[in-house]
Structure formats: structure tokens, C-alpha cells
Design an enzyme around this catalytic site. Sequence first.
Site, PDB file in Angstrom:
ATOM      1  N   ALA A  63       0.847  -1.192   0.000  1.00 24.50           N
ATOM      2  CA  ALA A  63       0.000   0.000   0.000  1.00 24.50           C
ATOM      3  C   ALA A  63       0.882   1.241   0.000  1.00 24.50           C
ATOM      4  CB  ALA A  63      -0.878  -0.013   1.243  1.00 24.50           C
ATOM      5  N   GLU A 105      -0.919  -9.017  -0.736  1.00 26.30           N
ATOM      6  CA  GLU A 105      -2.345  -9.255  -0.462  1.00 26.30           C
ATOM      7  C   GLU A 105      -3.147  -9.265  -1.766  1.00 26.30           C
ATOM      8  OE1 GLU A 105      -2.154  -6.167   2.645  1.00 26.30           O
ATOM      9  OE2 GLU A 105      -3.405  -7.507   3.827  1.00 26.30           O
TER      10      GLU A 105
END
Length: 704
Positions: A63, A105
Site C-alpha cells: 500500500a 495481499e
Amino acid sequence: MARSVTFEELGPVGLICIDNPPVNAISHSVRLELVDAITRAERNSSIKVLLIMSSGELFSAGADISEFDRPEGEPSFQQVEARIEFCHLPVVAAIHGLALGGGLELVMACHYRLAHKNAKLGMPEITLGIIPGAGGTQRLPRLIGMRAALDMILSGTPVSALDAKAKGLVDEVAEGDLRDAALSFCKRLVHERLGPRPTCDRTVIEDLDDAAIAAALRPHARALKGRTTQDLVIEAIKASKLPFSQGIAIETALAQKSLATRESLALRHVFFAERESGKSSGVSSAKQAQPPWIRRVAIIGAGTMGSGIAMAFADAGLEVLVTDNDPAALTRSREIIQSTYASSVKRRRITQNIADDRIRHIRNSLVLAELADADLAIEAVFEDMELKKDVLSKLDSILPAERLLATNTSTLSVTELARATAHPERVLGLHFFVPAHASKLLEIVRTEYASAESLSTAFRVAKLLKKVAVVSRDAFGFIGNRMMLDGYFREAEQLLLEGATPRQVDTALENFGFAMGPQRVSDLGGNDVGTKARVQLFKRESRPDPYFVIADRLTEMGRLGQKTGRGFYGYESGSRDAVPDPEVIGIIEKLAAERGILRREINDQEIVERCILSLINVGSIVLEKGIAARAADIDVVWTSGYGFPRHLGGPMFYADTLGLSHVLQRIRHYYEKLGYYWRPAKLIERLVAAGSSFEQWDRNSISQ
Ligand code: 3HC
Ligand code: NAI
């Protein structure tokens, strides 16, 4: 506007490529464009399979950390992952370089996974004080089991592609060209009519009982000391036994909670502070400029530091020439280097082949002139001004004028050393710490003469050595040692004179989060080393009594620390365990009495408060004098080089957490009680008057 995701139709394969330099962080715009690309592919009936890859050197660093303080916006990570997981086409991820955090992820939401054999996959969120918040705690246990998932998330360390395959995290490991391998894999899926395979549909069969949790925590106990994120990780992993939608809701709530912790704010602060060190005070262009290529390094002085620095460069694959005017020193150095590498092989840190290769990279010579073709020279001879001036001026005449000349002095004026050469602009301090090959910090000491090119080369050196570099102006003790001597360690000594014991001081600060208390550190490094350094430093600036009177007395008595079996503590032969020694208490009592100090009971809270506040106060002086350019640089120095607990963000960040008006009020209290050393730094007074903070001060100085 440049796109950060591209889409290409390659027959039946729709190739989605993330292209968001420098590290393919999955920012909001990447998420938007990923969803667009998936929608486009789904509408195209000739596309039968989707392939997600990335450009650049790594798949994704996760992220975008710089967006953490903003609302996530739509599509959220989880919405993108659901879009992938429920795509009617099979989705394949092909990983090269690194897939970290949110990057991994995303990969786990794909239906099939391929990794290049050199790729690494990891969940480093814990190092930022957060838990994986994009399904990682729910999908990872579904793919590799709860225990393996817990270990991977607690360690924060990436695993190799082969290891990932063995665990079941990836389906295939590719040896050659990843794109070719991934395209053939996709075509095979089409040919065999293999469809989507949502990870969320899997169930977790393993259980996580208390014994398994304790076993998983054990190897990480040291790294997680004083931390809380691991509790949230465990709670989230346990929820992976629940239906996916419930588990993911629990993960989301816990991830939000982790983001708001002080620990996470502190760890994210240090992450960015390490990367931003030097982006102010005119260093920025130097950090970014293209410095000359460095292949060969010359080191003058084959003692403790010279040998360590040689290994640091050999580890980075550079050619090293070590010179010394004493043949016995060169022999000793070779023995130190060989035995250090032998011990790394024994501990399975490196293979024998790698050790042999690194040793081959280090050559010895007695002749200074042999280093004329070095791209950089670092002197690490005895700490003596005249000797160092002589060595540097000789280097100045041997090496071409654009090459960097560095000194590893820890106490002498780099400015005076630079003036001894005809090219002072190319002289800098490169202050390595013991052990030089392993320590993370490098202080770059700049003088008023130093050129941007020299600074840029120094940053390049740090990058090559994988060290964190912070620029310090040339001054008493630079950044780190000045704060240690004038603040932290000095106050620890003062507390001993006033009534505390070495064990009490060390334990209080170890409980605060330092790996080792100040007296144990002194015994490890050698009390004589400290005394010698202070004698040199006093030639720059003196300090009034009492200033390390205990350590100096121990040195006089031959109580040098671990190496003599006696220092602030006693040590059994062959043991590093510090045993309290009544003789030391006697010495302290005598020194206190000589100074009219009445010893009293001192509690742990006072010990911690005084040691940390004095660190903050001296840190502020370092800032107001311009020795450090930013408060965040000081935090980097203390977290990477002096054991300040990283999860508290460094002394200046910690001061902001405490609130500067509280900090000032307590400093004033000690100033009234104890005098001189506690005079509040003007900068803290100014910041408090303006209702400001160190963080704000940094922001203002960067925008100036
Ligand atoms: N987000 C935003 N910026 C990032 C970033 C990230 N995840 N990772 C790196 N960067 C930036 C750095 O700030 C730096 O910017 P700068 O050039 O302006 O200073 C630039 O990318 C290059 O980074 P490095 O200097 O660190 O480059 P290296 O080549 O030495 O290292 C790396 C690359 C190993 C990827 C290292 O940057 C790294 O470890 N990054 C962080 C990885 C991480 O912690 N990922 C997890 C993120 S949290 C997450 O994914 C949450 C999820 O669960 C929802
Ligand atoms: P050391 O005493 O172990 O080694 C110094 C070496 O320099 C010796 O091998 C000596 O033979 C050699 N030498 C002396 N004169 C020379 C000359 N004219 N030409 C070539 N070689 C010469 O010293 P150490 O501990 O390695 O320190 C070296 C430098 O690093 C000093 O400036 C010291 O202040 C600094 N430093 C030391 C740290 C420490 O904790 N030891 C930490 C950080 C910096």
C-alpha cells in the site's frame, strides 16, 4: 496524465501491468486503474485469462504508506481484491523482485500465483506498527495455514520464492523470463479450461492454541519487546477460522485500530525519516545527483575500524585495499576478517563460497601509493590530529582531485583535517560505528567547505553499504555522540552519583525499551575508549565537573569493562553476564562525597525521565545550532545507531508525543533542582511559546 496501470491484449491473455515508480505502491490511482482494466478485460470476449504483472525492479512494495493518514477512498483495497477474486476470468499474478504487504495481499486475491526464482514475498506491516489490512490475515492462513501465516506476519521478513512454493503461497516458480513463463502458464489454464479459484472459498483447518501462539512469538520476542501490534495480529489470524466475510470485518476493525496507535505513528515516522534524511539544507540535490561510480575503496589503518569498514565494502561487492604502516597490524586485520567471516559461515548467515569471495575482495598493502586508483579513500588511523592531517595530505597528493577523502574520526575537527589538504571540498567525515560491517548508521560529517559532489558520493556509499546516512555538521561529538555524552550517558552517571546503582539505571532504561542500559554499553565498548574520546573532545570544548567522573575513575583503576572482567559490573571469566559489584558502589559513594552530593533513593521513573529529557534537551541544542538539519534526522541517528526504541519514534518524536510544554516544564524543574546541564534549550522554549512541535519545525524548515 501518465497512467499507473496499463492493459495489453495478447491473444487470449489480458495483461495488466502496474507501473507506478519507484516501488509500484498500490496507491488510490493504481486501484482505480486496476478496476478499470479488469472491467475492460471482462467486456472483451476474446480475453480468456487475466495476467497481473508489474514493471520496474519489483512487483510491489505494498500500500502507499504516504496515503495512510487520508481516507482510503473507493475503490478500497478490499473492493479491488473482491473484483479480482470474483472476476469470471481466471486471474494470474506473476511476481518478480518483491511482493510486500498490500502487494502480496493483492496477489493472494488472484486465483493463481507464479514467482520468479529470485523473488521474495513478505508481510512487513508489523515493522510499521500495523496489521495487514487488505485481507492478508484472512487469505494467508487459507493458503499456508494459520501457524505459518502467523510466523510470516510476526517476523515481517520476506520469504524466498522457493520457500513460498513449499508453503503453498505460490503455484509455480519460474527460472527464466517471467513474462514468457507467465504467458505459457495462462495459455495452459485456457487450454485445460481451468477457471477462477477464489482464495476466500478455502477454509482454515488448523487451530491456533496458546502453545502455538507462544511458540510463534518466541523467536520475535526481542524485536517485539514493548510492542502491541502482535496482539492485534493474533486476534486477526484467529478470525480466519470464521467465514471469510466475518473474518475480513474483524481484520478491518483491527487494522484501523493499529493505524491509530502511537506505535504505528512512531514507526511510520522513522520509516519516512530514514528515507528523507538529507532532503533539506541543500543536501537534497546532493542526495539525488548522480555521483561517480565507486568500485575500488582504499582504507588506511587496519585496526578495529579499518577492518570492519573493509568488510562492509567487501560485503557490498567492492574491491578493497587496506593499508597500514605496521605489518603486524595488517596480519592481525586479516585474522580478524577471516575469523569474522568464519563465524558468519558457522552461524549459516553466509556460505563458505561467499565468505571466500568476500575475503578475496580485500587486499593488503604497506605502500600508500598503491591506492592511487581508488575511487574513494577512508582513513581510520589512530585518533591523533597531526597523524591524520599527515595521512590526509598524503592521500590528497596521491588521489585525483575529484575523489572523496573521508576520515572516520569520532572526536577531531573534520574542518581542521580538511584544511590540511589542498582540496578541502573533497574531505568529509564518514563516521562508522562498531562493528562497522554490521552497524546500520553512518554519520556523514560535513564542513563548510564540503562540495555537493562529495556529499552525493557519501550518500552513494551509504546506499551501497545499505546503511542509513544522516548528515551532521562538524561539531563536538557530531549528532549522536554529543547527545549521548552531554545528555543521556551523562545524566545516567549523575544519577549514580545521586544514589542509583548501575543495575538500577540499566534496568530502568532497558524496561523503557533500550536493548542495553548505558553502563552495560560502556562496559561492552570499554571505559578506556570512552575516557580517551572525551579527552580528545575536550580539546574542542570543555565540560565542567562532574562529567563522567565515575567512568574515568574506573578507567584509571583498570576496570575497563568486559575485556578486563571488571567495569561498572563484574564479569565471570568467559561470561558476558553483568554482575553487580559492591566495590563499584564504594567508588561511586566516594566520588559523590568528594563533591558534596548526598546520595538518596531514586526511583525508576526519575531515572527514565531524566535520561530521556536530557537527551531531548541536548537534541534541541543540536538542532538550534544546525548540527542536525531536522529533528527527524536525530530520530534516525538514535533509533538506528544508539538503540533508542524504534516504536517510540526517536527522542524528538517522543518529545512531541509527550507534549513540548510538559517537556519544558519538567526540564525547568530539573534546571531549578540541578542547575547547569539542565538549562532549557532555547529552541524548546521558542516552540512551546509558539504552540509548535518538532514535527512542525521540520515541516517549516523543509518548506523554507
Ligand atoms: N509506499 C509509499 N512509498 C514507498 C513505499 C510504500 N509502500 N515503499 C517505498 N516507498 C518510497 C520510499 O519512501 C522512497 O521514496 P523517496 O525516493 O521519495 O525517498 C522510494 O519509495 C524508494 O524506497 P527506498 O529508498 O526504501 O528503496 P529501496 O530500494 O532501498 O527499498 C523497499 C525498497 C524494500 C520496497 C523499501 O522501500 C520498503 O521496505 N518499503 C516498505 C515496504 C512495506 O513496508 N510495505 C508494506 C506497506 S503497508 C501495507 O501494504 C498495508 C496493507 O496491509 C494494506
Ligand atoms: P586502532 O588503534 O585499532 O587502529 C588504528 C590503525 O592505524 C593501527 O593498525 C595503526 O597501525 C594504523 N596506523 C597508524 N598510523 C598509520 C599510518 N601513518 N599509516 C597507516 N596506518 C597507520 O584504532 P580504531 O579503533 O580502529 O580507530 C581508528 C579510527 O576510527 C580512529 O580515528 C577512531 O577515533 C575512529 N573510530 C573508532 C571507533 C571505535 O569505537 N573504535 C568508533 C568510531 C570511530
